[in-house]
Design a protein around this motif. Structure first.
Motif, short mmCIF file in Angstrom:
data_model
loop_
_atom_site.label_atom_id
_atom_site.label_comp_id
_atom_site.label_asym_id
_atom_site.label_seq_id
_atom_site.Cartn_x
_atom_site.Cartn_y
_atom_site.Cartn_z
N SER A 276 -5.94 -0.13 -6.98
CA SER A 276 -7.18 0.36 -6.38
C SER A 276 -7.10 1.86 -6.16
CB SER A 276 -7.43 -0.32 -5.03
OG SER A 276 -7.56 -1.70 -5.22
N TYR A 277 -8.24 2.52 -6.29
CA TYR A 277 -8.33 3.96 -6.10
C TYR A 277 -9.59 4.30 -5.34
CZ TYR A 277 -9.26 8.85 -7.39
OH TYR A 277 -9.56 10.18 -7.37
N LEU B 154 -10.54 -3.42 -10.32
CA LEU B 154 -10.76 -2.77 -9.02
C LEU B 154 -10.26 -3.65 -7.92
CD1 LEU B 154 -14.35 -1.36 -9.53
CD2 LEU B 154 -12.24 -0.09 -9.46
N LYS C 65 -17.69 -1.45 -11.67
CA LYS C 65 -16.69 -2.52 -11.78
C LYS C 65 -16.72 -3.13 -13.18
CE LYS C 65 -14.86 -6.55 -9.43
NZ LYS C 65 -14.93 -7.37 -8.27
N ARG D 129 -3.52 -5.66 -9.82
CA ARG D 129 -4.66 -4.88 -9.34
C ARG D 129 -4.19 -3.54 -8.78
NH1 ARG D 129 -8.88 -6.79 -4.66
NH2 ARG D 129 -9.72 -4.73 -4.31
N ARG E 37 0.85 -1.18 0.00
CA ARG E 37 0.00 0.00 0.00
C ARG E 37 0.89 1.23 0.00
NH1 ARG E 37 -4.87 -1.26 4.25
NH2 ARG E 37 -5.54 -3.17 3.21
#
Length: 103
Positions: A68-69, A103, A93, A66, A32
């Motif tokens: 993610s936002y 996503l 999605k 992947r 992350r």
């Protein structure tokens, strides 16, 4: 699949032609990652570019796996229901995945 996102020479010009940022080169691995900085320096714009919601003015991005936002602001209708938002989530999605992203 190993998650990875990298950018080379990334830049963004505002509609008036001024540069918000330029020549950004970076590489993020499968951990992350957060982005911090003063107001107005382009954090949201950069994240929108990385998420594929906006185009960069210069440079290139490479993505694997992947990404993610979570948008800075999410607007909910006062007449919407949880069921309605669940449906929109499915739509988002499906359409996001159709562009080659996940996503």
């Amino acid at each position: 699949m190993h998650n990875h996102l990298s950018g080379v020479g990334l830049g963004y010009r505002l509609p008036d032609g001024s540069s918000l940022f330029h020549d950004l080169t970076f590489s993020f691995g499968p951990t992350r990652t957060g982005l911090v900085g003063r107001n107005g320096v382009g954090k949201t714009t950069l994240l929108e570019i990385l998420a594929g919601l906006r185009s960069a003015s210069a440079g290139s991005l490479t993505q694997a796996g992947r990404i993610s936002y979570l948008p800075q602001r999410v607007t909910f209708s006062s007449t919407g229901t949880a069921s309605c938002w669940r449906g929109r989530s499915r739509w988002w999605k499906a359409n996001w995945s159709a562009t080659g992203n996940s996503l």
